[in-house]
Design a protein around this motif. Structure first.
Motif, mmCIF file in Angstrom:
data_model
loop_
_atom_site.group_PDB
_atom_site.id
_atom_site.type_symbol
_atom_site.label_atom_id
_atom_site.label_comp_id
_atom_site.label_asym_id
_atom_site.label_seq_id
_atom_site.Cartn_x
_atom_site.Cartn_y
_atom_site.Cartn_z
ATOM 1 N N TYR A 27 0.641 -1.255 0.117
ATOM 2 C CA TYR A 27 -0.209 -0.149 0.266
ATOM 3 C C TYR A 27 1.415 0.955 0.158
ATOM 4 N N ILE A 86 -10.706 2.025 4.146
ATOM 5 C CA ILE A 86 -10.112 2.188 5.617
ATOM 6 C C ILE A 86 -8.856 2.529 5.638
ATOM 7 N N GLU A 87 -7.688 2.443 4.379
ATOM 8 C CA GLU A 87 -6.848 3.139 4.080
ATOM 9 C C GLU A 87 -7.461 4.316 3.876
ATOM 10 N N THR A 88 -6.573 5.287 3.805
ATOM 11 C CA THR A 88 -6.631 7.212 3.896
ATOM 12 C C THR A 88 -5.804 7.108 2.428
ATOM 13 N N VAL A 124 -4.304 -0.754 -3.218
ATOM 14 C CA VAL A 124 -5.243 0.547 -2.936
ATOM 15 C C VAL A 124 -6.020 -0.293 -2.212
ATOM 16 N N GLY A 125 -6.058 0.168 -1.294
ATOM 17 C CA GLY A 125 -7.209 -0.432 0.293
ATOM 18 C C GLY A 125 -8.365 0.201 0.119
ATOM 19 N N GLY A 126 -9.107 0.126 -1.147
ATOM 20 C CA GLY A 126 -10.577 0.414 -0.849
ATOM 21 C C GLY A 126 -10.702 2.048 -1.488
ATOM 22 N N PHE A 144 -13.762 3.340 -3.484
ATOM 23 C CA PHE A 144 -15.252 3.587 -3.661
ATOM 24 C C PHE A 144 -15.315 4.844 -3.612
ATOM 25 N N HIS A 172 -9.700 -2.765 -7.043
ATOM 26 C CA HIS A 172 -8.983 -2.672 -5.633
ATOM 27 C C HIS A 172 -9.686 -2.908 -4.327
ATOM 28 N N GLY A 173 -9.608 -4.626 -4.703
ATOM 29 C CA GLY A 173 -10.325 -5.153 -3.815
ATOM 30 C C GLY A 173 -12.034 -5.962 -4.621
#
Lengths: 787, 166
Positions: A26, A197-199, A247-249, A251, A502-503
Motif C-alpha cells: 500500500y 479504510i486506507e486513507t 489500494v485499500g478501498g 469507493f 482495489h478489492g
C-alpha cells in the motif's frame, strides 16, 4: 473429453496470499532512501480571507527542510482540474488552488505545507505556522447558499450556482395534466463519507537527471492521475509515471485529482528528495470528497390503476467548495438519466442546480448519482402504492419494462440493453416468503408490533461507457478500456490491463477470462495493473466498468491471439486454416482430434519464427493490444427485499432479513460477485440507518472521526441472503454487466421502504435517512404507536 | 509564554526492547512514538496498518503478551519488554495459519487493508473462545471495521477456521 470451464467458477483469489500475510504494497508501505515527509496546515475556518502567513518559526524548527504557502507556489502549481464539463448548463468552473491563495473555503482547506525529516517533526512544525485570517460568513446548506445575499465563495460564481442543468424526455406537462393521482415528496439524500479504510497518500520522487517523476499514490485510475497531475506540476505526461499498487478501498474517493498529491509531486521536484504524505483519518474526513448530498423535490403522476405517467424533479446538489474531477456529471448525467428506473415512465423531466458551499467537495461515491435516483423512484412507487392502496410488488410489476421489450429506450434517451425485472422481483419474493410475511405483518400489528417489508427494484447504468455518448456529456476522455495480452515463449500469459481493481478481484477474474479464452490454467496467467510504466493508457476502475469494459477488452484481445494462433497451428499441423478448431484448450484438426497444439507450442513457434515454425510473411510474437469501446452502457438490475422490526420503545430499526436478487449477466466468479453485493448492500444499509456527514452552521465537520461517523461494525450489519438471475448483456463480448455498485443503488430504499411500511398504517409516508432511533421514536409518539 | 519545565524533557529518547514474531528489536525512540509506528517503521513490518486516529478501526491490531491490542493506541515505550505477534508471524515455514487459509477459501477479504488486524483479532478471539457462535464472532470483531465485505464472509471464515482448529 470436456474440460471444466474456469469462467463461471468460484476460483480462490490470486491476490489474497500477499494480503493475508501482510505483504501487500500500500502507498504508506513505500519507503525510499532519503525520503522526507510532508504535512499540511489546514484552515480551521470554513470561509476566511488569508491576510498573512508567517512560517518563520516553522522553517527554523528541527528537521524542517521547507515550508510553502499558496502565494509562494501559485505560479508553479496549477489549479485543481475539473474533467467533466457538462454542456448547456451555464457551467462555471472557479479556480481552486491546491494551497489556498487568497481565501480558505472549507474547514480543512490546505493553506501551507511543511516538509521535514520525520512525520512527527513535520506535524510539530505545522503547529508553528502563524496565519492571520479574516473570518467570513459561511454558506453550508445548498438551498440557503443560492439565496441572494448568501456569502459568495468565488467572485465569478454568482449565487454560488456552478451549473443549472435540465433534462426532459416525453411530454411531462401532459402527463401531469392527465394525472388522476399525483404524489409529491421532498427528499434529502444525505451527505456521506466514503471511508475507505486506507486513507489517501502519495510518495513522489523526481530525478533531476532524466527529468522523470514517479508518483506512488492511492488511485483508482493511474493514467487519469498522470494526465491531470502532469498539467498541475508541469512535468510532461510521458515523463510522469504513476504507480498505484495495492489500494485499500476507493469507493470513488480515489478517482479524483486532488490538490494534495500535486503538492507532494511539486515538493519532490523542488527538493530533489522523495516526499511522502499520507492522510490521517481526520484529514480524510475533512478533505477527501464526500458523496450524495441532494435536496430533491419530486412529483410522480399516475392513473388510478397504477400506471405511471410521468416524473419530474428539481434538485439542489451540494458540490462543496470546488468542482472536483467528475462532480458536475455525477448529480446530472449519472442521476437524471436514470430517473425512470426499471419502469415504463413515458415522461421524465428534471432540473439540477449545482451549488458551491463552504464544505469539502462532493463527487462520485459508490453508485455516484444512481443511488440518488433509484432512491427517489422506488420510494415514490411505495408512496404511490400506499396512496392507491395497492400492494407494492403488484404496482412494480404493473409498471416494469417487460422482458420482451428489450432493448428499451427510456424517456431520458438511454437504451437499456436487456432485463427481466419481473423474474428478479418474483424470485426475491419467493426467497423471502413475501405472502407469508404480509400475513405475519398483520398479525403482529394486531399485537402492537411493527414489522415492515421494503422492496427495492432497481436498474443501473454502468459499464461506463460508450465514448461518443460519454464525450457528448462533457466527460474529459472516452470511457473505452485497454489491454495488452502477451503470451510468453513458455506459454505463460501476462494480461496488462487499464482496469485497476482495489478489492474487486480482477487479478483473479481477468486470469479466468484469459485462461478460458486461451486454454491455459489460471495459475499460468499474471494480471498486471496500476503502473502507467507497464500498461497501455487505461481509464481505471469505477462505475462498475472494470468487468464489462476492461474484461471485454481482454476477451477481444485473447480472441485475436487465438485467431493468430489458429493460423500458426494450421501451419505447424500442416492443415488448412479452415480445418483448425479451438476445443478443450487446444488447437485441433477437425476430424483428427489427436493432431493438436497448445497455446504454449504455438507461442514458442511464434518466437522461434523459423522455417516450419512461423508461416512465411507472418509477424513473429504472440501479443495483442486492444482498446475496446463499448457500444452502450450495461444495465444490471435486481430486486432487494428488506424486513425490519421497529422497537416501539426505542425507535430502533432492526433488519430481520435482507434478501437480494441481482442480475449482472454472466458471472465470471460467483464468489466475487456475492462479495461485491454484500459490501455494496452494507454501505446502502449504512446510509439508511447510520451514516451522515454533518456540518454545524459555522462549517465545522462534526463527524470528523470514526467515533462520530457511524460506519457499521459486524454487530450492526445483518446477514444477507443472495440470489441471482442471469440476463446477459447482448452487446458485451462476455455477456457481463458489472455489479460493484448494485448494493448501494438498491439497499438504502429497501430499508427505508421497510421502515415506512412498518408505520404506513398510521399514516407515515416518508422518513428521511438516516432512520435514527430518535427520529422514529418521535414519530411513534406522534402517531400513538409508542410503547 | 510559559517557561519549559526542566523536568519535561520530551525530547529524551528511551530504549525499547521488544520481541516481534520471535525476533528481537531494539531502538531508541521518542516517548510519543506510537507502537504501530515502531512496528511499521522501526521494525519494518508494514503488514500492520493505520486506518484511523480514534482507536475505532482496528486495522492496527496486533498481539501483545498474548492479548490483542490496538497498536495505534499504545506508545512503543509501553511495549518495552513485550512479546509481540503481527500478521507476518502467523504463517509458519511457508504454511498459512488455518485462519489465513479460511479467509482465503471463504473470500473473507477484498481490498485487504483491514485484513491483518482482522485476522489478528480473530486469532485472539479463537484463543479465548474456540467454539464461537456467529453472534459471538460478530461481537468479537466489532472493534475491527471492514468497508468492503459486509462482514458476512469474514464471519464465515472465522467459523471455518474454528472448525479446522478444533
Amino acid at each position: 473429453m470436456a474440460v471444466s470451464a474456469v469462467f463461471g467458477a468460484s476460483v480462490k483469489r490470486k491476490e489474497d496470499p500477499r494480503m493475508l500475510t501482510g505483504r501487500g504494497s500500500y502507498t504508506d508501505d513505500i519507503k525510499l532512501p532519503g525520503m522526507v515527509y510532508a504535512a499540511f496546515l489546514r484552515s480551521p475556518h470554513a470561509h476566511a480571507r488569508i491576510k498573512k502567513i508567517d512560517s518563520s518559526r516553522a522553517t527554523r524548527a528541527p528537521g524542517v527542510l521547507a515550508v510553502y504557502t499558496g502565494k509562494e507556489t501559485q505560479d508553479r502549481l496549477g489549479a485543481v482540474p475539473c474533467a467533466w464539463t457538462i454542456p448547456n448548463s451555464n457551467l462555471k468552473i472557479p479556480k481552486y488552488n491546491p494551497l489556498a491563495v487568497d481565501k480558505a473555503r472549507y474547514v480543512g482547506d490546505p493553506v501551507a505545507v511543511v516538509v521535514a525529516d520525520s512525520l512527527y517533526r513535520a506535524r510539530d512544525a505545522v503547529d508553528l505556522i502563524d496565519v492571520e485570517y479574516e473570518v467570513l460568513p459561511v454558506a453550508i446548506d445548498q438551498e440557503k447558499s443560492v439565496e441572494s445575499g448568501a456569502p459568495r465563495l468565488y467572485d465569478d460564481v454568482p449565487n454560488n450556482v456552478a451549473f443549472d442543468w435540465k433534462l426532459s424526455g416525453g411530454d411531462v406537462e401532459k402527463a401531469f395534466k392527465e394525472a388522476e393521482v399525483t404524489v409529491k415528496q421532498r427528499f434529502v439524500n444525505q451527505r456521506l463519507q466514503p471511508t475507505a479504510i486506507e486513507t489517501r497518500g502519495a510518495v513522489a520522487q523526481y530525478s533531476r537527471g532524466t527529468e522523470e517523476m514517479t508518483v506512488w499514490m492511492t488511485s483508482q485510475n493511474p493514467h487519469v492521475h498522470r494526465l491531470l497531475l502532469s498539467g498541475m506540476v508541469g512535468v510532461p505526461e510521458h515523463k510522469l509515471r504513476v504507480i498505484s499498487l495495492d489500494v485499500g478501498g476507493g469507493f470513488g474517493s480515489k478517482i479524483h485529482c486532488y490538490g494534495a498529491e500535486a503538492v507532494v509531486a511539486f515538493l519532490s521536484k523542488q527538493l530533489s528528495r522523495p516526499v511522502k504524505w499520507v492522510e490521517d483519518r481526520r484529514e480524510n474526513y475533512l478533505a477527501t470528497i464526500h458523496g450524495r448530498d441532494h435536496i430533491q423535490y419530486v412529483e410522480l403522476a399516475a392513473k388510478r390503476d397504477g400506471t405511471i405517467l410521468g416524473l419530474r424533479a428539481k434538485v439542489y446538489a451540494n458540490l462543496g467548495a470546488w468542482l472536483s474531477t467528475a462532480s458536475p456529471g455525477v448529480p446530472t448525467i449519472l442521476f437524471g438519466l436514470m430517473l425512470s428506473g426499471p419502469y415504463k415512465i413515458p415522461a421524465v423531466a428534471c432540473e439540477v442546480i449545482g451549488v458551491l458551499t463552504n464544505t469539502v467537495a462532493v463527487d462520485a461515491y459508490r453508485g455516484a448519482g444512481r443511488p440518488e435516483a433509484s432512491f427517489i423512484v422506488d420510494r415514490l412507487i411505495d408512496v404511490l402504492a400506499h396512496e392507491l392502496k395497492m400492494d407494492q410488488a403488484e404496482l412494480r410489476i404493473r409498471n416494469f419494462i417487460k422482458k420482451s421489450e428489450f432493448p428499451y429506450t427510456v424517456a431520458t434517451g438511454l437504451k437499456y440493453d436487456s432485463g427481466d425485472y419481473e423474474q428478479a422481483l418474483r424470485k426475491a419474493m419467493q426467497m423471502v416468503g413475501y405472502d407469508r410475511l404480509r400475513k405475519e405483518q398483520k398479525e403482529l400489528r394486531d399485537q402492537g408490533k411493527l414489522l415492515g417489508i421494503g422492496i427495492s427494484s432497481y436498474v443501473e447504468m454502468c459499464g461506463l461507457g460508450p465514448s461518443r455518448v460519454v464525450r457528448s456529456t462533457g466527460f474529459g476522455l472516452g470511457l473505452w478500456e485497454s489491454t495488452t495480452v502477451r503470451v510468453h515463449p513458455t506459454g505463460k500469459v501476462t494480461v496488462f490491463t487499464g482496469g485497476h481493481p482495489h478489492g474487486q478481484g480482477e487479478e483473479t477474474t481477468f486470469a479466468q477470462i484469459a485462461a478460458e479464452e486461451l486454454g491455459v490454467q489460471v495459475e499460468e496467467v499474471d494480471v498486471v495493473h496500476g503502473d502507467t510504466g507497464m500498461i497501455p493508457f487505461g481509464m481505471g476502475t469505477y462505475g462498475s466498468r472494470t468487468t464489462p469494459v476492461a474484461g471485454g477488452a481482454i476477451a477481444l484481445a485473447c480472441r485475436k491471439i487465438r485467431e493468430k494462433g489458429r493460423k500458426i497451428a494450421a501451419y505447424l499441423l500442416e492443415a488448412s486454416e479452415d480445418d483448425i478448431i479451438f476445443e478443450n484448450r487446444k488447437f485441433r484438426v477437425k476430424g483428427s482430434p489427436r493432431n493438436e497444439k497448445s497455446i504454449a507450442e504455438v507461442a514458442i513457434a511464434s518466437y522461434a519464427a523459423g522455417e516450419g515454425e512461423l508461416p512465411p510473411g507472418m509477424e513473429p510474437g504472440l501479443e495483442v493490444t486492444t482498446f475496446y469501446d463499448p457500444e452502450n452502457f450495461t444495465f444490471p438490475f435486481g430486486t432487494h427485499i428488506c424486513v425490519v422490526e421497529i422497537d416501539t420503545e426505542t425507535g430502533q430499526t432492526t433488519i430481520k432479513r435482507y434478501v437480494a436478487v441481482d442480475d449482472c449477466g454472466k458471472q465470471i466468479n460467483p464468489m466475487i460477485v456475492e462479495g461485491q453485493v454484500h459490501g455494496g448492500i452494507t454501505q446502502g444499509i449504512a446510509q439508511a440507518l447510520f451514516e451522515e456527514a454533518v456540518y454545524d452552521p459555522d462549517g465545522n465537520l462534526l463527524t470528523s472521526t470514526l467515533a462520530d461517523y457511524a460506519v457499521p461494525t459486524a454487530v450492526e450489519t445483518p446477514s444477507f441472503e443472495t440470489g441471482s438471475t442471469f440476463t446477459p448483456s447482448p452487446h458485451n463480448p462476455l455477456g457481463v454487466k458489472g455489479v460493484g455498485e448494485t448494493g448501494t443503488i438498491a439497499a438504502a430504499q429497501a430499508v427505508a421502504n421497510a421502515a415506512v411500511d412498518a408505520l404506513s398504517h398510521a399514516g407515515v409516508r416518508h422518513i428521511d435517512m438516516p432512520l435514527r432511533p430518535e427520529k422514529i421514536w418521535a414519530i411513534l409518539r406522534e402517531k400513538g404507536l409508542a410503547n | 509564554m510559559p517557561k519549559k519545565s526542566p523536568k519535561a524533557n520530551a525530547d529524551a529518547l528511551h530504549r525499547v526492547f521488544v520481541k516481534i514474531n520471535g525476533k528481537p528489536h531494539e531502538a531508541d525512540v521518542e516517548s510519543r512514538l506510537l507502537l504501530v509506528h515502531f512496528v511499521r517503521d522501526v521494525a519494518g513490518l508494514t503488514g500492520t496498518h493505520v486506518g484511523c486516529d480514534t482507536t475505532n478501526c482496528g486495522a492496527c491490531t496486533i498481539m501483545m503478551n498474548g492479548k490483542s491490542v490496538k497498536s495505534c493506541t499504545m506508545f512503543a515505550v509501553q511495549a518495552n519488554g513485550a512479546s509481540i505477534e503481527t500478521i507476518e508471524g502467523l504463517a509458519k515455514e511457508g504454511e498459512l495459519h488455518p485462519i489465513q487459509r479460511a479467509f482465503w477459501e471463504n473470500h473473507g477479504l477484498q481490498c485487504g487493508f483491514c485484513t491483518p488486524g482482522m485476522i489478528m483479532q480473530a486469532y485472539w478471539l479463537l484463543k479465548e473462545n474456540p467454539t464461537p457462535t456467529d453472534e459471538e464472532i460478530r461481537w468479537g470483531i466489532s472493534g475491527n471495521l471492514c468497508r468492503c465485505t459486509g462482514y458476512q464472509n469474514i464471519v464465515k471464515s472465522i467459523k471455518a477456521a474454528a472448525e479446522e482448529m478444533r
